[in-house]
Design a protein around this motif. Structure first.
Motif, mmCIF file in Angstrom:
data_model
loop_
_atom_site.group_PDB
_atom_site.id
_atom_site.type_symbol
_atom_site.label_atom_id
_atom_site.label_comp_id
_atom_site.label_asym_id
_atom_site.label_seq_id
_atom_site.Cartn_x
_atom_site.Cartn_y
_atom_site.Cartn_z
ATOM 1 N N ALA A 131 20.580 57.063 74.870
ATOM 2 C CA ALA A 131 21.644 56.228 74.306
ATOM 3 C C ALA A 131 21.529 56.244 72.787
ATOM 4 N N HIS A 132 22.633 56.553 72.148
ATOM 5 C CA HIS A 132 22.698 56.510 70.691
ATOM 6 C C HIS A 132 22.572 55.060 70.238
ATOM 7 N N GLY A 133 21.790 54.818 69.199
ATOM 8 C CA GLY A 133 21.634 53.468 68.681
ATOM 9 C C GLY A 133 22.931 52.933 68.106
ATOM 10 N N SER A 134 23.086 51.622 68.154
ATOM 11 C CA SER A 134 24.303 51.008 67.628
ATOM 12 C C SER A 134 24.330 51.087 66.104
ATOM 13 N N ASP A 135 25.528 51.209 65.552
ATOM 14 C CA ASP A 135 25.687 51.149 64.104
ATOM 15 C C ASP A 135 25.569 49.703 63.636
ATOM 16 N N GLN A 136 25.068 49.529 62.432
ATOM 17 C CA GLN A 136 24.958 48.210 61.836
ATOM 18 C C GLN A 136 25.839 48.134 60.595
ATOM 19 N N HIS A 137 26.289 46.930 60.268
ATOM 20 C CA HIS A 137 27.163 46.728 59.119
ATOM 21 C C HIS A 137 26.624 45.581 58.275
ATOM 22 N N ALA A 138 26.694 45.738 56.975
ATOM 23 C CA ALA A 138 26.255 44.702 56.045
ATOM 24 C C ALA A 138 27.065 44.826 54.764
ATOM 25 N N ARG A 139 26.950 43.837 53.899
ATOM 26 C CA ARG A 139 27.621 43.862 52.609
ATOM 27 C C ARG A 139 26.586 44.001 51.505
ATOM 28 N N ILE A 140 26.992 44.687 50.452
ATOM 29 C CA ILE A 140 26.104 44.876 49.314
ATOM 30 C C ILE A 140 26.859 44.478 48.045
ATOM 31 N N LEU A 141 26.236 43.647 47.221
ATOM 32 C CA LEU A 141 26.813 43.217 45.949
ATOM 33 C C LEU A 141 26.249 44.083 44.833
ATOM 34 N N ILE A 142 27.154 44.681 44.059
ATOM 35 C CA ILE A 142 26.719 45.495 42.932
ATOM 36 C C ILE A 142 27.522 45.095 41.699
ATOM 37 N N ASP A 143 27.020 45.468 40.527
ATOM 38 C CA ASP A 143 27.744 45.231 39.285
ATOM 39 C C ASP A 143 28.791 46.311 39.076
ATOM 40 N N LEU A 144 29.821 45.969 38.315
ATOM 41 C CA LEU A 144 30.828 46.970 37.975
ATOM 42 C C LEU A 144 30.197 48.144 37.230
ATOM 43 N N ALA A 145 29.174 47.848 36.440
ATOM 44 C CA ALA A 145 28.498 48.928 35.721
ATOM 45 C C ALA A 145 27.864 49.920 36.687
ATOM 46 N N TYR A 218 33.595 39.670 31.654
ATOM 47 C CA TYR A 218 34.819 40.121 31.010
ATOM 48 C C TYR A 218 35.843 40.723 31.971
ATOM 49 N N PHE A 219 35.373 41.456 32.975
ATOM 50 C CA PHE A 219 36.264 42.312 33.746
ATOM 51 C C PHE A 219 36.422 41.845 35.187
ATOM 52 N N HIS A 220 37.529 42.274 35.804
ATOM 53 C CA HIS A 220 37.633 42.267 37.260
ATOM 54 C C HIS A 220 38.374 43.540 37.663
ATOM 55 N N ALA A 221 38.073 44.015 38.874
ATOM 56 C CA ALA A 221 38.597 45.298 39.333
ATOM 57 C C ALA A 221 39.639 45.091 40.416
ATOM 58 N N GLU A 222 40.662 45.928 40.389
ATOM 59 C CA GLU A 222 41.633 46.039 41.478
ATOM 60 C C GLU A 222 41.761 47.527 41.781
ATOM 61 N N GLY A 223 41.140 47.952 42.880
ATOM 62 C CA GLY A 223 41.023 49.388 43.125
ATOM 63 C C GLY A 223 40.142 49.987 42.036
ATOM 64 N N ARG A 224 40.626 51.043 41.397
ATOM 65 C CA ARG A 224 39.869 51.646 40.305
ATOM 66 C C ARG A 224 40.306 51.123 38.934
ATOM 67 N N ASP A 225 41.334 50.280 38.897
ATOM 68 C CA ASP A 225 41.793 49.727 37.629
ATOM 69 C C ASP A 225 40.959 48.506 37.241
ATOM 70 N N ILE A 226 40.735 48.357 35.943
ATOM 71 C CA ILE A 226 39.954 47.259 35.392
ATOM 72 C C ILE A 226 40.876 46.376 34.558
ATOM 73 N N PHE A 227 40.717 45.066 34.707
ATOM 74 C CA PHE A 227 41.555 44.106 33.992
ATOM 75 C C PHE A 227 40.677 43.150 33.173
ATOM 76 N N MET A 228 41.192 42.756 32.000
ATOM 77 C CA MET A 228 40.479 41.794 31.168
ATOM 78 C C MET A 228 41.461 41.072 30.259
ATOM 79 N N GLU A 229 41.061 39.889 29.787
ATOM 80 C CA GLU A 229 41.800 39.159 28.773
ATOM 81 C C GLU A 229 41.128 39.383 27.420
ATOM 82 N N LEU A 230 41.932 39.622 26.385
ATOM 83 C CA LEU A 230 41.402 39.869 25.043
ATOM 84 C C LEU A 230 41.862 38.754 24.107
ATOM 85 N N PRO A 231 40.939 37.934 23.603
ATOM 86 C CA PRO A 231 41.327 36.894 22.653
ATOM 87 C C PRO A 231 41.702 37.513 21.299
#
Length: 319
Positions: A131-145, A218-231
């Motif tokens: 029997a093939h082992g079951s796949d596992q799923h988890a989340r990973i938090l990374i920086d935009l950098a 400074y940033f947030h991502a939507e897909g591959r686009d990066i958004f920011m506010e500039l004072p």
């Protein structure tokens, strides 16, 4: 003989996909395997499961089985239709010895000649079960950098595993994960063989890590686009200016046109996450008004009010 509803045995609908059939088999095989299961009649259920899987995993067998129709009930007395030996590619195997432990129903439909593959799998549970082992799923938090530059990082996960007695236990694991350059939030990183261990020499499952981004100053991502506010200052917006702007790849100079208003959005092409094509960075202007702290500063504001009178709420008055 009794009719076998193989879909019901595997907990599937009749339009189940091959992947759904495979996943259901893996799950139930672990549940009923006689070496680890504490379920009542586990051995009988395991053999019944192996028989169902042998039919449904094979497109030709499944098609032939489906020809019988949907009106039969599981356990109902059943006799193959008279034309079965001509309608089915498997008819020539009628009869035969039940050496593999398969039901009369299976033998009547597919015969001994087509039982060979099944005997090598779930039917021979005592010696040859894999029997093939079951796949596992988890989340990973990374920086935009990390997504922008790619690289590697160590992560620690608390993952369920099955011990030798068939009990599910939690175990901490530390893994070295390669972060692909340009990965987006919601995409998954596959670690082959890092899921649940297989049984009976079967391959391990895989581990899928779904990527999420840590909050950024400074940033947030939507897909591959990066958004920011500039004072910017009121005079930079009014008179125009060239100002430094942070990006994931370093600072760049942005030219602000004269007469710019708060909320104006400007694009830095190709300054988003890498890809084909790369994303862009969108800069939204935020006008920051300085607080007058001296009499002279107050006088400057008063002079501006006289020289450039305006009512920014004119449009609101029409409602």
């Amino acid at each position: 003989m009794e009719y076998k509803d193989y879909y019901k045995i595997m907990g599937l609908s009749r339009n189940a996909t091959p992947d759904e059939i495979k996943r259901a088999y893996r799950k139930l095989a672990r549940k009923y395997h006689p070496d680890v299961s504490k379920e009542v009649n586990a051995e009988a259920k395991f053999k019944e499961l192996g028989e169902a899987y042998e039919v449904l995993k094979d497109p030709k067998k499944r098609q032939a089985y489906d020809q019988i129709g949907r009106d039969w009930q599981h356990g109902q007395p059943f006799t193959p239709p008279p034309e079965w030996h001509t309608a089915s590619d498997f008819g020539k195997g009628f009869g035969g010895i039940h050496g593999g432990g398969f039901s009369d129903f299976f033998e009547a439909l597919f015969g001994q000649a087509n039982r060979q593959g099944a005997d090598a799998g779930a039917g021979a549970y005592g010696r040859q079960f894999h029997a093939h082992g079951s796949d596992q799923h988890a989340r990973i938090l990374i920086d935009l950098a990390d997504a922008f530059n790619g690289g590697e990082r160590l992560i620690t996960l608390n993952m369920p595993q099955m011990d030798s007695q068939g009990r599910v236990i939690a175990k901490m694991r530390t893994l070295n994960v390669k972060i692909p350059k340009g990965i987006k939030a919601g995409q998954r990183i596959r670690l082959i063989g890092q899921g649940d261990p297989g049984m009976g020499g079967g391959d391990n499952g895989d581990l899928y890590l779904e990527v999420e981004f840590n909050p950024d100053r400074y940033f947030h991502a939507e897909g591959r686009d990066i958004f920011m506010e500039l004072p910017v200052t009121p005079w930079e917006a009014a008179l125009g200016a060239t100002v430094p702007v942070p990006t994931l790849g370093g600072r760049v100079e942005l030219k602000i046109p004269p007469g710019s208003q708060a909320g104006k959005q400007m694009r830095l092409k190709g300054r988003g996450l890498p890809g084909t094509p790369p994303g862009d960075q969108y800069v939204t202007l935020k006008i920051v008004t300085p607080t007058p702290k001296t009499e002279r500063a107050k006088a400057l504001y008063e002079q501006m009010a006289k020289e450039m009178p305006m009512d920014p709420r004119t449009e609101m008055g029409r409602r």
